[in-house]
Design an enzyme around this catalytic site. Structure first.
Site, PDB file in Angstrom:
ATOM      1  N   TYR A 155      91.528  18.999  53.644  1.00  0.00           N
ATOM      2  CA  TYR A 155      90.324  19.267  54.451  1.00  0.00           C
ATOM      3  C   TYR A 155      89.296  20.035  53.609  1.00  0.00           C
ATOM      4  O   TYR A 155      88.083  19.918  53.800  1.00  0.00           O
ATOM      5  CB  TYR A 155      90.690  20.008  55.741  1.00  0.00           C
ATOM      6  CG  TYR A 155      89.623  19.880  56.824  1.00  0.00           C
ATOM      7  CD1 TYR A 155      89.277  18.643  57.361  1.00  0.00           C
ATOM      8  CD2 TYR A 155      88.955  21.006  57.304  1.00  0.00           C
ATOM      9  CE1 TYR A 155      88.303  18.520  58.337  1.00  0.00           C
ATOM     10  CE2 TYR A 155      87.976  20.895  58.291  1.00  0.00           C
ATOM     11  CZ  TYR A 155      87.658  19.648  58.800  1.00  0.00           C
ATOM     12  OH  TYR A 155      86.685  19.535  59.762  1.00  0.00           O
ATOM     13  N   LYS A 162      83.226  24.275  58.498  1.00  0.00           N
ATOM     14  CA  LYS A 162      83.573  24.533  59.909  1.00  0.00           C
ATOM     15  C   LYS A 162      83.624  26.043  60.194  1.00  0.00           C
ATOM     16  O   LYS A 162      83.276  26.464  61.309  1.00  0.00           O
ATOM     17  CB  LYS A 162      84.903  23.870  60.278  1.00  0.00           C
ATOM     18  CG  LYS A 162      84.863  22.341  60.331  1.00  0.00           C
ATOM     19  CD  LYS A 162      83.854  21.803  61.321  1.00  0.00           C
ATOM     20  CE  LYS A 162      84.047  20.312  61.591  1.00  0.00           C
ATOM     21  NZ  LYS A 162      82.952  19.753  62.401  1.00  0.00           N
TER      22      LYS A 162
HETATM   23  P1  NAD Z   1      82.817  10.002  64.173  1.00  0.00           P
HETATM   24  O1  NAD Z   1      82.809   9.368  62.825  1.00  0.00           O
HETATM   25  O2  NAD Z   1      82.971   9.133  65.337  1.00  0.00           O
HETATM   26  O3  NAD Z   1      81.526  10.928  64.364  1.00  0.00           O
HETATM   27  C1  NAD Z   1      80.904  11.595  63.299  1.00  0.00           C
HETATM   28  C2  NAD Z   1      79.413  11.407  63.509  1.00  0.00           C
HETATM   29  O4  NAD Z   1      78.656  12.158  62.563  1.00  0.00           O
HETATM   30  C3  NAD Z   1      78.974   9.942  63.362  1.00  0.00           C
HETATM   31  O5  NAD Z   1      78.406   9.496  64.569  1.00  0.00           O
HETATM   32  C4  NAD Z   1      77.945   9.993  62.260  1.00  0.00           C
HETATM   33  O6  NAD Z   1      76.890   9.087  62.469  1.00  0.00           O
HETATM   34  C5  NAD Z   1      77.482  11.438  62.369  1.00  0.00           C
HETATM   35  N1  NAD Z   1      76.753  11.865  61.181  1.00  0.00           N
HETATM   36  C6  NAD Z   1      77.217  12.059  59.918  1.00  0.00           C
HETATM   37  N2  NAD Z   1      76.213  12.368  59.081  1.00  0.00           N
HETATM   38  C7  NAD Z   1      75.072  12.391  59.837  1.00  0.00           C
HETATM   39  C8  NAD Z   1      73.699  12.615  59.542  1.00  0.00           C
HETATM   40  N3  NAD Z   1      73.266  12.887  58.308  1.00  0.00           N
HETATM   41  N4  NAD Z   1      72.811  12.568  60.582  1.00  0.00           N
HETATM   42  C9  NAD Z   1      73.207  12.276  61.825  1.00  0.00           C
HETATM   43  N5  NAD Z   1      74.500  12.034  62.157  1.00  0.00           N
HETATM   44  C10 NAD Z   1      75.408  12.085  61.173  1.00  0.00           C
HETATM   45  O7  NAD Z   1      84.007  11.082  64.101  1.00  0.00           O
HETATM   46  P2  NAD Z   1      84.455  12.226  65.133  1.00  0.00           P
HETATM   47  O8  NAD Z   1      85.848  12.525  64.751  1.00  0.00           O
HETATM   48  O9  NAD Z   1      84.146  11.840  66.510  1.00  0.00           O
HETATM   49  O10 NAD Z   1      83.564  13.467  64.680  1.00  0.00           O
HETATM   50  C11 NAD Z   1      82.718  14.189  65.545  1.00  0.00           C
HETATM   51  C12 NAD Z   1      82.853  15.686  65.293  1.00  0.00           C
HETATM   52  O11 NAD Z   1      84.163  16.096  65.688  1.00  0.00           O
HETATM   53  C13 NAD Z   1      82.681  16.104  63.835  1.00  0.00           C
HETATM   54  O12 NAD Z   1      81.976  17.327  63.781  1.00  0.00           O
HETATM   55  C14 NAD Z   1      84.115  16.328  63.408  1.00  0.00           C
HETATM   56  O13 NAD Z   1      84.181  17.245  62.341  1.00  0.00           O
HETATM   57  C15 NAD Z   1      84.693  16.901  64.673  1.00  0.00           C
HETATM   58  N6  NAD Z   1      86.159  16.912  64.789  1.00  0.00           N
HETATM   59  C16 NAD Z   1      86.869  15.752  64.579  1.00  0.00           C
HETATM   60  C17 NAD Z   1      88.257  15.781  64.709  1.00  0.00           C
HETATM   61  C18 NAD Z   1      89.089  14.534  64.460  1.00  0.00           C
HETATM   62  O14 NAD Z   1      90.275  14.651  64.173  1.00  0.00           O
HETATM   63  N7  NAD Z   1      88.536  13.331  64.597  1.00  0.00           N
HETATM   64  C19 NAD Z   1      88.921  16.960  65.047  1.00  0.00           C
HETATM   65  C20 NAD Z   1      88.159  18.121  65.269  1.00  0.00           C
HETATM   66  C21 NAD Z   1      86.779  18.072  65.119  1.00  0.00           C
HETATM   67  O1  0WE Z   2      86.144  16.994  60.706  1.00  0.00           O
HETATM   68  C1  0WE Z   2      86.847  16.000  60.556  1.00  0.00           C
HETATM   69  C2  0WE Z   2      86.315  14.822  59.798  1.00  0.00           C
HETATM   70  C3  0WE Z   2      85.589  15.313  58.585  1.00  0.00           C
HETATM   71  C4  0WE Z   2      85.043  14.284  57.636  1.00  0.00           C
HETATM   72  C5  0WE Z   2      85.673  13.091  57.320  1.00  0.00           C
HETATM   73  C6  0WE Z   2      85.108  12.248  56.382  1.00  0.00           C
HETATM   74  C7  0WE Z   2      85.768  10.971  55.951  1.00  0.00           C
HETATM   75  C8  0WE Z   2      84.773   9.980  55.370  1.00  0.00           C
HETATM   76  C9  0WE Z   2      83.876  14.616  56.979  1.00  0.00           C
HETATM   77  N1  0WE Z   2      83.328  13.823  56.053  1.00  0.00           N
HETATM   78  C10 0WE Z   2      83.907  12.656  55.756  1.00  0.00           C
HETATM   79  N2  0WE Z   2      83.337  11.890  54.777  1.00  0.00           N
HETATM   80  C11 0WE Z   2      83.726  10.628  54.498  1.00  0.00           C
HETATM   81  O2  0WE Z   2      83.213   9.984  53.561  1.00  0.00           O
HETATM   82  N3  0WE Z   2      88.121  16.019  61.064  1.00  0.00           N
HETATM   83  C12 0WE Z   2      88.596  17.230  61.722  1.00  0.00           C
HETATM   84  C13 0WE Z   2      89.079  14.918  60.904  1.00  0.00           C
HETATM   85  C14 0WE Z   2      89.866  15.205  59.666  1.00  0.00           C
HETATM   86  O3  0WE Z   2      89.375  14.898  58.449  1.00  0.00           O
HETATM   87  C15 0WE Z   2      90.292  15.321  57.517  1.00  0.00           C
HETATM   88  C16 0WE Z   2      91.389  15.903  58.164  1.00  0.00           C
HETATM   89  C17 0WE Z   2      91.117  15.842  59.556  1.00  0.00           C
HETATM   90  C18 0WE Z   2      91.988  16.363  60.639  1.00  0.00           C
HETATM   91  C19 0WE Z   2      90.231  15.250  56.130  1.00  0.00           C
HETATM   92  C20 0WE Z   2      91.305  15.739  55.382  1.00  0.00           C
HETATM   93  C21 0WE Z   2      92.390  16.326  56.021  1.00  0.00           C
HETATM   94  C22 0WE Z   2      92.441  16.417  57.410  1.00  0.00           C
END
Ligand code: NAD
Ligand code: 0WE
Length: 262
Positions: A155, A162
């Site tokens: 991460y 974060k």
């Molecule tokens: P997702 O890929 O569906 O959403 C990520 C979004 O970020 C996308 O819609 C993308 O268009 C947007 N984004 C990235 N760069 C951008 C930019 N320059 N301008 C505007 N939008 C931009 O993935 P998700 O998992 O739904 O992520 C949403 C949030 O939840 C993120 O902040 C992520 O860190 C957080 N999160 C995800 C998880 C997980 O395990 N999936 C867990 C905890 C927190």
């Molecule tokens: O916040 C996230 C997603 C973060 C994320 C993921 C990507 C993959 C593709 C941010 N930037 C990018 N850029 C890319 O090009 N999560 C909480 C989901 C997540 O992502 C991980 C995790 C977990 C959980 C990445 C490494 C290890 C664990």
């Protein structure tokens, strides 16, 4: 109907698996009127049918890497909504090369800058532009992850971003409290979304999560959506600056129960 008569802007809905999609569905069910921002033309295609189903025709481009784009998007929103009641920030990004390998070896100045800019500063930037249009008793919400406070393999610099986002939540809460605008974050457990799909060994992380979490499973975007609806509703009028975990209890467990039951 937790959100009757509330107008809420949703960012970060890339496809039906997005956390923002679970939040939008729950908020629609609770009576909210919704608007959406999307990062670029490519993602608009996925958004159109989802927004349609949720009764929204307000779709606005907003790339948070650009101040001009953020400014223009709130100006655009103002054509549809004079005032509104809050937004959901569901945006995070770091360059892919930052999220694989040993932290100290792979982290670069540019990768650090981009992660913090897109994943944390954008929340402040959106709050800044939204502020003149926000009603009394509005609520802002962002999405964070446990990697802000504990190390998680790969991460990496996203954990630092974060941590910044969580401090951002507290400083925005302090800053906007006098206008009765609340600011909160949900720390979600791992969910297989588009952002997670590029992550190496993500399936292994999901199964480890289920072993440790007291509820013995991962969480769904619907469960995150339900808590998001509550936090943006007037039922949460006494909550601001808080990080609420929606992770099946993972963060409170130091190790799995497996092997220690009687
Ligand atoms: P997702 O890929 O569906 O959403 C990520 C979004 O970020 C996308 O819609 C993308 O268009 C947007 N984004 C990235 N760069 C951008 C930019 N320059 N301008 C505007 N939008 C931009 O993935 P998700 O998992 O739904 O992520 C949403 C949030 O939840 C993120 O902040 C992520 O860190 C957080 N999160 C995800 C998880 C997980 O395990 N999936 C867990 C905890 C927190
Ligand atoms: O916040 C996230 C997603 C973060 C994320 C993921 C990507 C993959 C593709 C941010 N930037 C990018 N850029 C890319 O090009 N999560 C909480 C989901 C997540 O992502 C991980 C995790 C977990 C959980 C990445 C490494 C290890 C664990």
């Amino acid at each position: 109907m937790l959100l009757k008569n509330k107008k809420i802007l949703i960012s970060g809905l890339a496809n039906k698996y997005s956390i923002a999609a679970g939040i939008a569905a729950a908020m629609h069910r609770e009576g909210a009127e919704l608007a959406f921002t999307y990062q670029n033309e490519r993602l608009l295609k996925n958004l159109i049918p989802i927004a349609e189903e949720l009764g929204s025709k307000i779709l606005i481009e907003c790339d948070v890497s650009s101040d001009d784009s953020i400014k223009a998007s709130f100006k655009d929103l103002n054509k549809s909504w004079d005032k509104f009641d809050g937004f959901v920030h569901s945006i995070g990004f770091a360059p892919a090369d930052q999220l694989e390998g040993n932290f100290v070896d792979v982290t670069t100045r540019e990768g650090f800058k981009i992660a913090h800019d897109i994943s944390s500063y954008s929340f402040t930037a959106m709050a800044k532009e939204a502020k003149p249009m926000l009603n009394e008793s509005s609520a802002l919400l962002t999405l964070t992850y446990l990697g802000s406070v504990q190390t998680v393999p790969n991460y990496n610099v996203m954990g630092l971003a974060k941590a910044s986002l969580e401090a951002n939540t507290r400083f925005l809460a302090a800053s906007l409290g006098k206008d009765n605008i609340r600011v909160n974050a949900i720390s979600a457990g791992p969910i297989k979304t588009l952002a997670a799909s590029g992550v190496k060994n993500f399936r292994k992380m999901l199964s480890e999560h289920s072993k440790v979490a007291p509820l013995g499973r991962t969480v769904t975007t619907e469960e995150v959506g339900n808590v998001a609806s509550f936090l943006c509703s007037d039922y949460a009028s006494g909550i601001t600056g808080e990080i609420t975990y929606v992770d099946a209890g993972f963060n409170i467990a130091a190790m799995p129960l497996i092997g220690y039951e009687e």
